[in-house]
Scaffold this motif. Structure first.
Motif, short mmCIF file in Angstrom:
data_model
loop_
_atom_site.label_atom_id
_atom_site.label_comp_id
_atom_site.label_asym_id
_atom_site.label_seq_id
_atom_site.Cartn_x
_atom_site.Cartn_y
_atom_site.Cartn_z
N TRP A 74 12.92 5.79 -10.13
CA TRP A 74 11.75 5.04 -9.65
C TRP A 74 11.89 4.67 -8.18
N GLN A 75 13.13 4.44 -7.71
CA GLN A 75 13.32 4.16 -6.28
C GLN A 75 12.86 5.35 -5.43
N ALA A 76 13.05 6.55 -5.96
CA ALA A 76 12.66 7.74 -5.22
C ALA A 76 11.15 7.90 -5.15
N LYS A 77 10.43 7.22 -6.04
CA LYS A 77 8.97 7.35 -6.07
C LYS A 77 8.27 6.38 -5.11
N PHE A 78 9.00 5.45 -4.51
CA PHE A 78 8.40 4.58 -3.49
C PHE A 78 8.00 5.43 -2.28
N VAL A 79 6.82 5.16 -1.74
CA VAL A 79 6.35 5.88 -0.55
C VAL A 79 6.09 4.87 0.56
N ALA A 80 6.22 5.33 1.77
CA ALA A 80 6.01 4.45 2.92
C ALA A 80 4.52 4.08 3.02
N ASN A 81 4.29 2.85 3.40
CA ASN A 81 2.92 2.37 3.58
C ASN A 81 2.30 3.05 4.80
N ARG A 82 1.11 3.65 4.60
CA ARG A 82 0.45 4.37 5.68
C ARG A 82 -0.63 3.54 6.36
N ASN A 83 -0.89 2.37 5.82
CA ASN A 83 -1.91 1.50 6.41
C ASN A 83 -1.23 0.29 7.03
N ARG A 84 -1.96 -0.34 7.90
CA ARG A 84 -1.38 -1.55 8.49
C ARG A 84 -1.14 -2.60 7.42
N ILE A 85 -2.09 -2.75 6.51
CA ILE A 85 -1.96 -3.68 5.39
C ILE A 85 -2.23 -2.91 4.10
N PRO A 86 -1.28 -2.81 3.18
CA PRO A 86 -1.52 -2.07 1.93
C PRO A 86 -2.49 -2.83 1.02
N LYS A 87 -3.23 -2.05 0.20
CA LYS A 87 -4.17 -2.63 -0.76
C LYS A 87 -3.98 -1.97 -2.12
N ASN A 88 -4.41 -2.66 -3.16
CA ASN A 88 -4.38 -2.07 -4.50
C ASN A 88 -5.66 -1.26 -4.71
N ASP A 89 -5.60 0.02 -4.35
CA ASP A 89 -6.79 0.86 -4.40
C ASP A 89 -7.32 1.04 -5.81
N HIS A 90 -6.44 0.96 -6.80
CA HIS A 90 -6.85 1.09 -8.20
C HIS A 90 -6.52 -0.22 -8.91
N THR A 91 -7.56 -1.00 -9.16
CA THR A 91 -7.34 -2.35 -9.71
C THR A 91 -6.76 -2.33 -11.12
#
Length: 627
Positions: A74-91
């Motif tokens: 699961w640690q390998a599945k973390f991805v870098a944030n591409r936005n200035r502020i991350p959001k929960n795109d899928h609620t």
């Protein structure tokens, strides 16, 4: 609320991490794709975590725990944030955020983490202790406000800065509405100053709303125009929405009822939307100036109300805030249309709605991630609302000034017309006075002649009245004499006693000839009863019918026929047969026999008394004391 989670590993791995922590720090800083840590530095009292400083993991199942997240797959599945502020795109998903803080035990300040988005329902912060153990802290609007460490609208956590380690923190966010993971590292002193300034600005902002509301409420009481009341409710709705958005509502209005946060945004937007449209309809006089827009806005009010009812059953619909853009576009277009039609006060309203529309567009662009996040962008809607509120107030003031000018012009026209009317009235009064004097003189002369004629007529009327009285008495005597001297037929009898009222009047005169006495209590005072010629006792209330205690009591045949039957029995001296009566009165013989028997019996009992009475003898048969 804190819970400690233990995940022991071998001593070799622990020593390895302690020994090469600095080496790993250098390695992370040099690699292009490595996560950037946030370093605690007294010279930088305020840092917002952004872009490469945050890694994101989306858990679509929502079942992962911290133990599973810490494993290598699961640690390998973390991805870098591409936005200035991350959001929960899928609620529907749960989002995990990973970030690193480089601690500095030499720092002389106290540090804390602050989470900005106050609408997050459930936020879990997992804090490491340096030995692969994590302590969980719960935040969010699902928890009572009293459980917060600081009485502040944002979620805060005090960092323990007693080492120089580079520690990895995890955040688990679950929220049914779109939220932003705004994570800020601040020293406590900077936080206190910032919080005081922020609450001061909030005080000015909400104070302006209260002042505008009070001003328009006073205008409503003074002018009695509904548009001011609609504008007050519209401002209150916007103010409540901003309080929900800032977290102020949860802090001050319902701190012990977290469930109210679910409905706060929706109710506030509903109030502002409905009363904003009602205000626009009334202020722009759309029913008269733009009937098409009037119908469209009226339809939107109905649809918005139905949508609000649906939201009460499914609160997830409250997140469709973008729908508020459609009523705003319509009222803005209505303002433009009415302004172009020549209604000048609509200019400020149009510009104000233009600012508000701009704020909505900026919010939508931020939601779609088409523009970068920033403090000015984040508060754009609030800023635009301030401009809109000021401009709408100018529009209201301009409308009042326009009404005053129209009223002033109308008053001048009225005054001028009154002057003309007064001049015409004087002229007309003078002419009328002359005519009245001439006419009065003529009438006075005629009145003297008429008065003399009236005196003569009065003398003649008195003489005629006296003659009429004597004539009526003579007719009455002659009629009764004819009645007693010759037996009239039923038609002639009916001319003397033509109806029920004349019959009852004759019976009442005979029955109460010596005066009224109540049969129940012997009282001699009475009032008119419920039926014709009946009398009601003033003491006991007994209502006595005019035929009660007479030979006609309980009679079922018309009273004029019963009275004529009595007269025939009297005239025949009790010898007339029931058969004869049946022929004369057109009544069944059996009925005539019953009444004839009763009347003949009464006649023979009072025979001597009837003889002494003379022409009035038949009236002695009316009263029958046996009833």
């Amino acid at each position: 609320m804190k819970t400690k989670l233990q995940f022991p590993i071998s001593r070799i791995i622990i020593r390895y991490r302690l020994t090469f922590s600095f080496l790993l720090f250098v390695l992370f800083c040099t690699k292009a794709k490595a996560q950037l840590p946030v370093l605690i530095d007294d010279s930088t009292p305020h840092q917002i975590l952004t872009f490469g400083q945050i890694d994101v993991l989306e858990d679509a199942s929502g079942k992962l725990n911290i133990g599973q997240v810490l494993t290598n797959p699961w640690q390998a599945k973390f991805v870098a944030n591409r936005n200035r502020i991350p959001k929960n795109d899928h609620t529907a998903s749960v989002y995990w955020y990973r970030f690193k803080i480089g601690h500095n035990e030499a720092s002389s300040k106290r540090w804390l983490l602050e989470f900005f988005d106050q609408s997050i329902t459930n936020l879990e912060l997992y804090v490491p202790d340096g030995f692969n153990s994590y302590q969980v802290n719960h935040f969010g609007t699902d928890y009572s406000f009293a459980k917060r460490v600081y009485a502040h609208k944002n979620f805060t956590y005090d960092l323990e800065n007693k080492s120089n380690q580079l520690l990895t923190y995890y955040i688990r966010v679950k929220s049914p509405n779109p939220v932003s993971a705004i994570i800020v590292l601040r020293d406590l002193r900077w936080f206190v100053g910032y919080a005081i300034g922020e609450y001061f600005i909030f005080g000015l902002f909400y104070g302006m709303i209260i002042v505008f509301c009070l001003y328009n409420l006073l205008m409503f009481f003074a002018v009695k125009r509904r548009q001011y009341l609609f504008y007050v409710l519209y401002n209150l709705g916007i103010g409540l929405y901003e309080m929900c958005n800032d977290g102020i509502a949860f802090q001050y209005l319902w701190p012990s009822f977290p469930q109210a946060n679910v409905y706060g945004f929706g109710v506030a937007l509903f109030i502002s939307s409905i009363f904003g449209m009602l205000f626009t309809m009334n202020f722009l006089y759309l029913k008269a100036k733009a009937p098409g827009f009037y119908k469209v806005i009226a339809s939107l009010i109905v649809l918005r109300t139905l949508f609000f009812v649906a939201c009460l059953f499914d609160t997830r619909l409250f997140n469709l805030k973008i729908l508020e853009l459609f009523p705003l576009i319509v009222v803005f277009a209505a303002g433009v249309y009415v302004y172009r039609k020549g209604f000048k006060p609509a200019m400020f309203l149009m510009i104000g709605y233009g600012f508000l529309l701009t704020g909505f567009v900026v919010k939508i662009l931020l939601l779609l991630k088409w523009i970068p996040y920033g403090t000015l962008v984040y508060y754009s809607l609030s800023i635009c609302f301030i401009f809109e509120m000021i401009l709408v107030s100018f529009a209201i003031g301009n409308s009042i000034r326009t009404l005053r000018k129209k009223q002033s012009r109308a008053q001048k026209r009225i005054i001028e017309q009154l002057r003309i009317n007064e001049k015409l009235t004087r002229t007309l009064n003078n002419e009328l006075s002359l005519l009245v004097e001439e006419r009065t003189a003529e009438i006075s002369k005629k009145a003297e002649i008429i008065e003399q004629q009236n005196i003569e007529i009065s003398v003649m009327n008195s003489m005629l009245k006296k003659d009429n009285i004597e004539l009526n008495l003579n007719i009455e005597r002659a009629t009764k004499a004819r009645l007693t001297s010759k037996v009239p037929d039923f038609e002639e009898f009916c001319r003397i006693y033509p109806d029920k009222e004349s019959c009852f009047s004759y019976i009442a005169d005979i029955k109460w000839k010596k005066g009224y006495t109540c049969k129940k209590c012997s009282n001699t005072h009475y009032l008119a009863g419920q039926t014709l010629y009946s009398k009601r006792c003033t003491k006991c209330g007994y209502d006595e019918s005019v035929i009660a205690g007479t030979v006609f009591q309980n009679s079922r045949i018309p009273i004029n026929k019963a009275l004529y039957m009595l007269f025939l029995v009297y005239s025949s001296k009790g010898t007339i047969s029931s058969y004869k009566l049946s022929q004369i009165l057109d009544i069944r013989q059996s009925t005539c026999w019953t009444y004839n028997s009763k009347m003949q019996k009464l006649f023979h009992e009072r025979k001597e008394e009837i003889k002494k009475a003379g022409v009035e003898g038949w009236s002695r048969l009316v009263v029958d004391e046996t009833y």
